[in-house]
Write a protein that holds these residues in place. Sequence first.
Motif, PDB file in Angstrom:
ATOM      1  N   GLU A   1       9.229  29.205  21.316  1.00 24.87           N
ATOM      2  CA  GLU A   1       8.292  30.310  21.539  1.00 24.87           C
ATOM      3  C   GLU A   1       7.305  29.950  22.647  1.00 24.87           C
ATOM      4  OE1 GLU A   1       8.163  33.301  20.483  1.00 24.87           O
ATOM      5  OE2 GLU A   1       9.510  33.365  18.762  1.00 24.87           O
ATOM      6  N   LEU A   2       6.833  28.694  22.647  1.00 23.43           N
ATOM      7  CA  LEU A   2       5.912  28.264  23.695  1.00 23.43           C
ATOM      8  C   LEU A   2       6.567  28.354  25.065  1.00 23.43           C
ATOM      9  CD1 LEU A   2       3.217  26.962  24.591  1.00 23.43           C
ATOM     10  CD2 LEU A   2       4.342  24.737  24.272  1.00 23.43           C
ATOM     11  N   CYS A   3       7.817  27.915  25.156  1.00 23.02           N
ATOM     12  CA  CYS A   3       8.516  27.941  26.440  1.00 23.02           C
ATOM     13  C   CYS A   3       8.697  29.363  26.962  1.00 23.02           C
ATOM     14  CB  CYS A   3       9.878  27.255  26.310  1.00 23.02           C
ATOM     15  SG  CYS A   3       9.768  25.466  26.100  1.00 23.02           S
ATOM     16  N   ALA A   4       8.629  30.337  26.064  1.00 20.51           N
ATOM     17  CA  ALA A   4       8.795  31.741  26.451  1.00 20.51           C
ATOM     18  C   ALA A   4       7.476  32.426  26.796  1.00 20.51           C
ATOM     19  CB  ALA A   4       9.498  32.506  25.334  1.00 20.51           C
ATOM     20  N   VAL A   5       6.357  31.723  26.598  1.00 17.85           N
ATOM     21  CA  VAL A   5       5.052  32.301  26.946  1.00 17.85           C
ATOM     22  C   VAL A   5       4.939  32.436  28.461  1.00 17.85           C
ATOM     23  CG1 VAL A   5       2.550  31.948  26.910  1.00 17.85           C
ATOM     24  CG2 VAL A   5       3.920  31.379  24.893  1.00 17.85           C
ATOM     25  N   LYS A   6       4.429  33.559  28.924  1.00 17.13           N
ATOM     26  CA  LYS A   6       4.280  33.807  30.361  1.00 17.13           C
ATOM     27  C   LYS A   6       3.015  33.131  30.868  1.00 17.13           C
ATOM     28  CE  LYS A   6       6.723  38.240  30.135  1.00 17.13           C
ATOM     29  NZ  LYS A   6       6.599  39.716  30.288  1.00 17.13           N
ATOM     30  N   ARG A  59       2.149  24.498  30.282  1.00 16.63           N
ATOM     31  CA  ARG A  59       2.249  24.451  28.826  1.00 16.63           C
ATOM     32  C   ARG A  59       2.018  23.019  28.343  1.00 16.63           C
ATOM     33  NH1 ARG A  59       6.201  27.386  31.123  1.00 16.63           N
ATOM     34  NH2 ARG A  59       6.469  29.570  30.492  1.00 16.63           N
ATOM     35  N   PHE A  60       1.672  22.892  27.069  1.00 16.36           N
ATOM     36  CA  PHE A  60       1.566  21.544  26.495  1.00 16.36           C
ATOM     37  C   PHE A  60       1.897  21.602  25.008  1.00 16.36           C
ATOM     38  CE2 PHE A  60      -2.599  23.426  25.934  1.00 16.36           C
ATOM     39  CZ  PHE A  60      -3.118  22.898  24.759  1.00 16.36           C
ATOM     40  N   ILE A  61       2.408  20.480  24.512  1.00 18.39           N
ATOM     41  CA  ILE A  61       2.729  20.337  23.090  1.00 18.39           C
ATOM     42  C   ILE A  61       1.902  19.189  22.534  1.00 18.39           C
ATOM     43  CG2 ILE A  61       4.503  19.640  21.437  1.00 18.39           C
ATOM     44  CD1 ILE A  61       6.535  21.146  23.094  1.00 18.39           C
ATOM     45  N   SER A  62       1.227  19.445  21.431  1.00 21.50           N
ATOM     46  CA  SER A  62       0.443  18.424  20.758  1.00 21.50           C
ATOM     47  C   SER A  62       1.196  17.971  19.511  1.00 21.50           C
ATOM     48  CB  SER A  62      -0.937  18.974  20.378  1.00 21.50           C
ATOM     49  OG  SER A  62      -1.649  18.029  19.607  1.00 21.50           O
ATOM     50  N   CYS A  63       1.704  16.751  19.526  1.00 28.54           N
ATOM     51  CA  CYS A  63       2.366  16.184  18.344  1.00 28.54           C
ATOM     52  C   CYS A  63       1.325  15.368  17.589  1.00 28.54           C
ATOM     53  CB  CYS A  63       3.553  15.318  18.760  1.00 28.54           C
ATOM     54  SG  CYS A  63       4.835  16.209  19.658  1.00 28.54           S
ATOM     55  N   GLU A  64       0.330  16.057  17.085  1.00 28.68           N
ATOM     56  CA  GLU A  64      -0.789  15.434  16.392  1.00 28.68           C
ATOM     57  C   GLU A  64      -1.184  16.274  15.175  1.00 28.68           C
ATOM     58  OE1 GLU A  64      -3.449  13.289  19.729  1.00 28.68           O
ATOM     59  OE2 GLU A  64      -3.421  15.471  19.902  1.00 28.68           O
ATOM     60  N   PRO A  65      -1.087  15.782  13.970  1.00 27.12           N
ATOM     61  CA  PRO A  65      -0.496  14.491  13.631  1.00 27.12           C
ATOM     62  C   PRO A  65       1.033  14.569  13.631  1.00 27.12           C
ATOM     63  CG  PRO A  65      -1.165  15.621  11.636  1.00 27.12           C
ATOM     64  CD  PRO A  65      -1.610  16.480  12.785  1.00 27.12           C
ATOM     65  N   GLN A  66       1.680  13.571  14.188  1.00 22.87           N
ATOM     66  CA  GLN A  66       3.143  13.525  14.170  1.00 22.87           C
ATOM     67  C   GLN A  66       3.578  12.917  12.843  1.00 22.87           C
ATOM     68  OE1 GLN A  66       5.033  11.731  17.567  1.00 22.87           O
ATOM     69  NE2 GLN A  66       6.987  11.520  16.506  1.00 22.87           N
ATOM     70  N   LEU A  67       4.188  13.730  11.990  1.00 23.58           N
ATOM     71  CA  LEU A  67       4.510  13.316  10.628  1.00 23.58           C
ATOM     72  C   LEU A  67       5.935  12.795  10.488  1.00 23.58           C
ATOM     73  CD1 LEU A  67       2.794  16.262   8.718  1.00 23.58           C
ATOM     74  CD2 LEU A  67       1.818  14.064   9.426  1.00 23.58           C
ATOM     75  N   VAL A  73      11.996  22.455  26.439  1.00 19.35           N
ATOM     76  CA  VAL A  73      10.792  21.698  26.793  1.00 19.35           C
ATOM     77  C   VAL A  73      11.062  20.826  28.008  1.00 19.35           C
ATOM     78  CG1 VAL A  73       9.186  19.916  26.010  1.00 19.35           C
ATOM     79  CG2 VAL A  73       9.890  21.726  24.438  1.00 19.35           C
ATOM     80  N   LEU A  74      12.198  20.150  28.005  1.00 18.04           N
ATOM     81  CA  LEU A  74      12.571  19.283  29.125  1.00 18.04           C
ATOM     82  C   LEU A  74      12.759  20.088  30.402  1.00 18.04           C
ATOM     83  CD1 LEU A  74      15.125  16.999  27.257  1.00 18.04           C
ATOM     84  CD2 LEU A  74      12.659  16.684  27.506  1.00 18.04           C
ATOM     85  N   ASP A  75      13.244  21.314  30.264  1.00 15.80           N
ATOM     86  CA  ASP A  75      13.488  22.164  31.433  1.00 15.80           C
ATOM     87  C   ASP A  75      12.193  22.573  32.132  1.00 15.80           C
ATOM     88  OD1 ASP A  75      16.200  22.004  31.007  1.00 15.80           O
ATOM     89  OD2 ASP A  75      16.337  23.926  29.955  1.00 15.80           O
ATOM     90  N   CYS A  76      11.061  22.491  31.420  1.00 13.56           N
ATOM     91  CA  CYS A  76       9.775  22.873  32.016  1.00 13.56           C
ATOM     92  C   CYS A  76       9.291  21.838  33.032  1.00 13.56           C
ATOM     93  CB  CYS A  76       8.717  23.053  30.927  1.00 13.56           C
ATOM     94  SG  CYS A  76       8.957  24.515  29.903  1.00 13.56           S
ATOM     95  N   GLU A 131       7.429  19.119  35.120  1.00 11.75           N
ATOM     96  CA  GLU A 131       6.056  18.668  35.253  1.00 11.75           C
ATOM     97  C   GLU A 131       5.040  19.689  34.768  1.00 11.75           C
ATOM     98  OE1 GLU A 131       5.423  19.986  39.932  1.00 11.75           O
ATOM     99  OE2 GLU A 131       5.455  17.879  39.364  1.00 11.75           O
ATOM    100  N   ARG A 132       5.491  20.879  34.474  1.00 15.61           N
ATOM    101  CA  ARG A 132       4.571  21.909  33.974  1.00 15.61           C
ATOM    102  C   ARG A 132       4.472  21.887  32.447  1.00 15.61           C
ATOM    103  NH1 ARG A 132       0.737  23.388  37.384  1.00 15.61           N
ATOM    104  NH2 ARG A 132       1.584  23.804  39.444  1.00 15.61           N
ATOM    105  N   MET A 133       4.943  20.801  31.826  1.00 13.27           N
ATOM    106  CA  MET A 133       4.833  20.622  30.385  1.00 13.27           C
ATOM    107  C   MET A 133       4.177  19.273  30.113  1.00 13.27           C
ATOM    108  SD  MET A 133       5.417  21.691  27.205  1.00 13.27           S
ATOM    109  CE  MET A 133       6.740  22.915  27.201  1.00 13.27           C
ATOM    110  N   GLN A 134       3.097  19.277  29.345  1.00 12.29           N
ATOM    111  CA  GLN A 134       2.408  18.056  28.970  1.00 12.29           C
ATOM    112  C   GLN A 134       2.662  17.793  27.493  1.00 12.29           C
ATOM    113  OE1 GLN A 134      -2.083  17.514  27.993  1.00 12.29           O
ATOM    114  NE2 GLN A 134      -1.917  17.233  30.210  1.00 12.29           N
ATOM    115  N   ILE A 135       2.900  16.531  27.121  1.00 12.54           N
ATOM    116  CA  ILE A 135       3.116  16.160  25.728  1.00 12.54           C
ATOM    117  C   ILE A 135       2.004  15.210  25.285  1.00 12.54           C
ATOM    118  CG2 ILE A 135       4.738  15.203  24.042  1.00 12.54           C
ATOM    119  CD1 ILE A 135       5.844  17.623  25.505  1.00 12.54           C
TER     120      ILE A 135
END
Length: 210
Positions: free
Chosen positions: A166-171, A175-183, A192-195, A197-201
């Motif tokens: 859903e995030l990748c489809a946002v206009k 973009r960024f993904i927060s894996c916090e807390p990563q369980l 995500v990989l296709d994004c 340098e425009r994707m921050q993890i």
Amino acid sequence: MGIRTSIQWADSTVNPMMGCTGCELFRPNKGVSHCYAEQITTQMLKHGPSKGWPEKFERPKVFPKRMEEACNWPELIGQARADKPWIPATMPRLIFVGDMGDIFSDDLPEGWLEPEIERMREAPHIFMLLTKRPSRMRAFFDRVECPENVWCGTTMTSQQNRRAEELCAVKCKTRFISCEPQLEEIELPQCVLDCGERMQIQMGGESGKM
């Protein structure tokens, strides 16, 4: 809300709203409370209502004028962050929007975010919007143009591919993904990989008791 924050990936935070109707870290009907924002809010309200806080965390509340104040904070372009040298001096002020709630939470007044987006658009900062409801974020930015200085993010605490998709489809531009807390172990989906340098993890563990 503060012009300074201990959050490592941001210079400042602003909370134009506070509270959340629930997620995997906070389910009030099931006694689940692993959310730091809910715990802080509950502690602040233990003696009754407090100015600048929602009546209850699970009843999100909008706080007008906070975004206007944040938009007028001094610029940081060209300034080295002595306490956060990993943030390049070439970057504008990085403002995390909504660290004490979910800006796309249910039960918020319809249309409350639109004027705030327009304020962000005219400001010299970068605003990082984080949600556990990227489908609602996607729907919002389908009808409201996302400014280039607004970054859209979602939280993945486990293998929640639907959120990433859903995030990748946002206009939006960034973009960024927060894996916090990563369980648990998370394998990021291809979108995500296709994004590139425009994707921050962002990666992080649980800072309190589970």
